[in-house]
Design a protein around this motif. Structure first.
Motif, PDB file in Angstrom:
ATOM      1  N   LYS A   1      -3.975  16.906  -5.407  1.00  0.00           N
ATOM      2  CA  LYS A   1      -2.846  16.801  -5.085  1.00  0.00           C
ATOM      3  C   LYS A   1      -2.367  17.498  -3.834  1.00  0.00           C
ATOM      4  N   ARG A   2      -2.837  18.938  -3.900  1.00  0.00           N
ATOM      5  CA  ARG A   2      -2.507  19.464  -2.837  1.00  0.00           C
ATOM      6  C   ARG A   2      -3.409  19.294  -1.559  1.00  0.00           C
ATOM      7  N   ALA A   3      -4.320  18.733  -1.925  1.00  0.00           N
ATOM      8  CA  ALA A   3      -5.385  18.213  -0.681  1.00  0.00           C
ATOM      9  C   ALA A   3      -4.729  16.868  -0.145  1.00  0.00           C
ATOM     10  N   GLY A   4      -3.742  16.362  -0.727  1.00  0.00           N
ATOM     11  CA  GLY A   4      -3.066  15.161  -0.162  1.00  0.00           C
ATOM     12  C   GLY A   4      -3.593  13.993  -0.775  1.00  0.00           C
ATOM     13  N   VAL A   5      -4.269  14.208  -2.033  1.00  0.00           N
ATOM     14  CA  VAL A   5      -4.736  13.035  -2.813  1.00  0.00           C
ATOM     15  C   VAL A   5      -3.895  12.445  -4.072  1.00  0.00           C
ATOM     16  N   ASP A   6      -3.551  11.616  -4.108  1.00  0.00           N
ATOM     17  CA  ASP A   6      -2.665  11.177  -5.256  1.00  0.00           C
ATOM     18  C   ASP A   6      -3.567  10.781  -6.623  1.00  0.00           C
ATOM     19  N   THR A   7      -3.105  11.522  -7.638  1.00  0.00           N
ATOM     20  CA  THR A   7      -4.177  11.387  -8.958  1.00  0.00           C
ATOM     21  C   THR A   7      -3.500  10.470  -9.726  1.00  0.00           C
ATOM     22  N   HIS A   8      -4.237   9.652 -10.474  1.00  0.00           N
ATOM     23  CA  HIS A   8      -3.912   8.901 -11.493  1.00  0.00           C
ATOM     24  C   HIS A   8      -4.841   9.168 -12.687  1.00  0.00           C
ATOM     25  N   SER A   9      -4.298   8.772 -13.861  1.00  0.00           N
ATOM     26  CA  SER A   9      -5.054   9.077 -15.051  1.00  0.00           C
ATOM     27  C   SER A   9      -4.682   8.112 -16.338  1.00  0.00           C
TER      28      SER A   9
ATOM     29  N   MET B   1       0.823  -1.112   0.023  1.00  0.00           N
ATOM     30  CA  MET B   1       0.208  -0.025  -0.034  1.00  0.00           C
ATOM     31  C   MET B   1       0.922   1.125   0.039  1.00  0.00           C
ATOM     32  N   SER B   2       0.491   2.129  -0.802  1.00  0.00           N
ATOM     33  CA  SER B   2       1.277   3.494  -0.503  1.00  0.00           C
ATOM     34  C   SER B   2       0.865   4.240   0.494  1.00  0.00           C
ATOM     35  N   ALA B   3       2.140   5.015   1.230  1.00  0.00           N
ATOM     36  CA  ALA B   3       2.048   5.809   2.315  1.00  0.00           C
ATOM     37  C   ALA B   3       0.776   6.920   2.206  1.00  0.00           C
ATOM     38  N   ASN B   4       0.432   7.045   1.044  1.00  0.00           N
ATOM     39  CA  ASN B   4      -0.830   8.035   1.058  1.00  0.00           C
ATOM     40  C   ASN B   4      -1.725   7.051   0.614  1.00  0.00           C
ATOM     41  N   ARG B   5      -2.848   6.971   1.389  1.00  0.00           N
ATOM     42  CA  ARG B   5      -3.703   5.727   1.288  1.00  0.00           C
ATOM     43  C   ARG B   5      -4.946   6.180   0.574  1.00  0.00           C
ATOM     44  N   THR B   6      -4.935   7.366   0.085  1.00  0.00           N
ATOM     45  CA  THR B   6      -6.186   7.853  -0.775  1.00  0.00           C
ATOM     46  C   THR B   6      -5.898   8.282  -2.270  1.00  0.00           C
ATOM     47  N   ALA B   7      -6.431   7.944  -3.207  1.00  0.00           N
ATOM     48  CA  ALA B   7      -6.083   8.438  -4.537  1.00  0.00           C
ATOM     49  C   ALA B   7      -7.363   8.650  -5.354  1.00  0.00           C
ATOM     50  N   ALA B   8      -7.312   9.278  -6.510  1.00  0.00           N
ATOM     51  CA  ALA B   8      -8.435   9.428  -7.311  1.00  0.00           C
ATOM     52  C   ALA B   8      -7.830   9.029  -8.630  1.00  0.00           C
TER      53      ALA B   8
ATOM     54  N   VAL C   1     -16.138  19.511  -5.257  1.00  0.00           N
ATOM     55  CA  VAL C   1     -15.380  18.114  -5.365  1.00  0.00           C
ATOM     56  C   VAL C   1     -14.583  17.918  -3.995  1.00  0.00           C
ATOM     57  N   LEU C   2     -14.026  18.945  -3.394  1.00  0.00           N
ATOM     58  CA  LEU C   2     -13.418  18.873  -2.095  1.00  0.00           C
ATOM     59  C   LEU C   2     -14.313  18.622  -1.036  1.00  0.00           C
ATOM     60  N   ARG C   3     -15.465  19.303  -1.043  1.00  0.00           N
ATOM     61  CA  ARG C   3     -16.320  18.968   0.067  1.00  0.00           C
ATOM     62  C   ARG C   3     -16.965  17.636   0.034  1.00  0.00           C
ATOM     63  N   PHE C   4     -17.345  17.218  -0.952  1.00  0.00           N
ATOM     64  CA  PHE C   4     -17.921  15.933  -1.342  1.00  0.00           C
ATOM     65  C   PHE C   4     -16.847  14.732  -0.826  1.00  0.00           C
ATOM     66  N   LEU C   5     -15.587  14.799  -1.194  1.00  0.00           N
ATOM     67  CA  LEU C   5     -14.606  13.899  -0.393  1.00  0.00           C
ATOM     68  C   LEU C   5     -14.063  14.255   0.833  1.00  0.00           C
ATOM     69  N   ASP C   6     -14.607  15.216   1.329  1.00  0.00           N
ATOM     70  CA  ASP C   6     -14.178  15.548   2.679  1.00  0.00           C
ATOM     71  C   ASP C   6     -12.897  15.858   2.840  1.00  0.00           C
ATOM     72  N   LEU C   7     -12.408  16.864   1.892  1.00  0.00           N
ATOM     73  CA  LEU C   7     -11.106  17.493   1.918  1.00  0.00           C
ATOM     74  C   LEU C   7     -11.089  18.920   2.366  1.00  0.00           C
ATOM     75  N   ALA C   8     -10.057  19.248   3.028  1.00  0.00           N
ATOM     76  CA  ALA C   8     -10.156  20.704   3.256  1.00  0.00           C
ATOM     77  C   ALA C   8      -9.634  21.700   2.165  1.00  0.00           C
TER      78      ALA C   8
ATOM     79  N   SER D   1      -6.231  23.273   2.280  1.00  0.00           N
ATOM     80  CA  SER D   1      -5.083  22.626   2.115  1.00  0.00           C
ATOM     81  C   SER D   1      -4.776  22.686   0.528  1.00  0.00           C
ATOM     82  N   ALA D   2      -5.934  22.689  -0.179  1.00  0.00           N
ATOM     83  CA  ALA D   2      -5.920  22.698  -1.670  1.00  0.00           C
ATOM     84  C   ALA D   2      -6.084  23.970  -2.624  1.00  0.00           C
ATOM     85  N   ALA D   3      -5.521  25.084  -1.372  1.00  0.00           N
ATOM     86  CA  ALA D   3      -5.579  26.570  -2.070  1.00  0.00           C
ATOM     87  C   ALA D   3      -4.139  26.823  -2.725  1.00  0.00           C
TER      88      ALA D   3
END
Length: 515
Positions: free
Chosen positions: A29-37, A1-8, A247-254, A257-259
């Motif tokens: 990414k700024r909110a602490g979520v690893d992104t993949h595409s 598992m990644s040290a960062n356990r949340t991804a999108a 998106v941030l609100r729905f995913l319970d992200l601050a 931290s994403a500003a």
């Protein structure tokens, strides 16, 4: 598992790239979520590559990427834009996705938006004609899914320059596969088990709100957000910040931290040649109205201090996105006529440059020819701060404050004063007064203002028909939409009260308007 356990997992649309999703990658990414595409099959090359691609190819590619990401993280959110939303919906249904949430952005379950040509339905017959699906092209044309005039001009410039950020056309054979994918989603949407956020623009020119309401009805755990100031590409249009916030609100992200980071970074001094080169490129792009070339020259956390323009414009604009809003407002309020005409000889002081700017605009028959002193500070190869100081702020403030709101905005309805006598009028007497008021308005020597006519229209419709219907006229009918908006503002007002307002407003026109 990644040290960062949340991804999108973010999935782009038909003919597109990750540009379709705007700044969501960076925000997450700024909110602490690893992104993949991934780049969907048939994309990243030329439109001809889509001819032989089937819906199953897209689904297989998305499923493979999804399973790879799921092996690395505890939580995986799935986000799709346009056709990417259809792929995300199908994926979450077939994979019984529960270890994360689903977000659909402008999902085209139905292709029935206001800009859809009347002959679109005939495509189903064309699919069966020999060779036609492979040879017939479906062109991407204005408004390019974008309501914001500035962003649309930037996209148009990218197309004309040949940038490989989006296909300019797709083969009809490809649209056939999208139709197959739509039917798959219609059959499987009810099986989606995860929490789902649906975001859709009311004025989407490709796919109407019918798509969003279908998903909202079919999926058990859903939230629907309707956007009021965008077309199809909601991640880059006027509502882009609203999309990001939801998106941030729905995913319970601050959100904090994403500003965009405003902390100072180490300032790497620029040489005199670098300062002069950046200044030349910046002034040349602005003078040529090439905003698509000017915007990348600003730092992401740029501050533009607009000292003039009165209360309509004067404030600090922080961040590159805020500059898009500023330039868009200038274009909207001037009907697209705002333009920098020329710049004087720049004066250099280290990494600070001062220059006189000349610009013009027109609105409602009024002309603005103005000058301003612009002082901009350069840092790390970018324009970090701009101070815009009009040299004749009185004239400029009067122009911009008088230009009103963005195009299509309506001013507040005229105030009506209902006398005590009129307030008690009812029954046959009120109806007679209503008829007399209509006759008096027809006899006016001068036409009332548009705002007054809208208010009269709204009172009349509320008095004779009750509340306005929920469905608004097409965006191709701006006058009809303005009337509907005015009528809707009287929702809940009784017929008698609407008659009294009509009579009072008609009476206010008599002293100034009756011959």
């Amino acid at each position: 598992m990644s040290a960062n356990r949340t991804a999108a997992l973010l999935i782009h649309g038909l003919g597109g790239t990750q540009f379709d999703l705007g700044s969501l990658h960076k925000t997450l990414k700024r909110a602490g979520v690893d992104t993949h595409s991934l780049t969907l099959p048939g994309h990243g090359g030329t439109p001809h590559d889509l001819v032989s691609v089937r819906a199953e190819d897209w689904l297989d590619a998305v499923r493979e990427k999804y399973r790879q990401v799921m092996q690395q993280y505890d939580t995986v959110h799935v986000i799709g834009m346009c056709m990417g939303s259809l792929l995300a919906l199908s994926l979450c249904a077939t994979e019984s996705h529960r270890r994360g949430r689903l977000i659909t952005l402008a999902a085209p379950v139905y292709i029935d938006g206001w800009a859809t040509p009347w002959y679109t339905a005939a495509r189903h017959a064309f699919y069966w004609l020999p060779l036609l699906p492979e040879r017939m092209r479906i062109d991407e044309d204005e408004p390019f899914g974008i309501k914001n005039a500035l962003v649309r001009s930037i996209v148009k410039a990218k197309f004309e320059r040949g940038d490989n950020f989006h296909y300019r056309w797709v083969p009809l054979a490809c649209l056939r596969q999208v139709d197959r994918l739509r039917r798959m989603v219609m059959r499987s949407a009810h099986a989606i088990p995860c929490e789902t956020l649906i975001m859709h623009a009311r004025e989407d020119e490709l796919t109407s709100l019918r798509s969003a309401t279908f998903l909202h009805d079919q999926i058990e755990d859903t939230e629907l957000v309707v956007l009021e100031n965008s077309y199809h590409l909601i991640c880059v249009d006027n509502d882009r910040e609203t999309v990001t916030q939801n998106v941030l609100r729905f995913l319970d992200l601050a959100a904090d931290s994403a500003a965009v980071a405003n902390e100072p970074v180490e300032d790497v001094p620029m040489s005199d040649d670098e300062v002069r080169d950046l200044t030349t490129r910046y002034l040349s792009a602005m003078a040529a109205q090439r905003f698509e070339a000017a915007l990348p020259l600003f730092a992401s956390n740029v501050v533009w201090a607009q000292c003039g323009g009165g209360e309509a414009l004067a404030r600090d604009y922080q961040g590159r996105g805020a500059l898009v809003d500023l330039f868009s407002t200038l274009l909207d309020r001037s009907g697209g006529t705002f333009a920098f005409r020329s710049f004087g000889e720049p004066v250099f002081d280290g990494q600070t440059v001062t220059v006189e700017a000349r610009y013009s605009a027109t609105h409602a028959g009024r002309q603005l020819d103005a000058r301003a002193r612009e002082t901009f500070t350069l840092s790390n190869g970018r324009v970090a701060r701009v101070v815009h100081e009009p040299l004749d702020d009185g004239t400029e403030s009067a122009f911009w404050n008088g230009a009103g709101g963005p195009a299509g905005a309506r001013r507040a309805a005229p105030q009506t004063v209902i006398s005590a006598e009129l307030a008690t009028l009812d029954g046959a007497a009120l109806e007679q007064g209503f008829v007399v008021a209509q006759a008096r308005l027809k006899a006016l020597a001068r036409r009332p203002s548009n705002d007054t006519l809208l208010a009269l229209y709204a009172c009349y419709k509320q008095a004779t028909h009750g509340d306005a219907p929920a469905e608004r006229p097409s965006a191709l009918d701006p006058a009809g939409r303005a009337k509907h908006t005015a009528w809707t503002e009287l929702r809940g007002v009784s017929g008698d009260e609407a008659r009294r307002r009509y009579i009072a407003l008609a009476g206010q026109q008599e002293p100034a308007a009756v011959a």
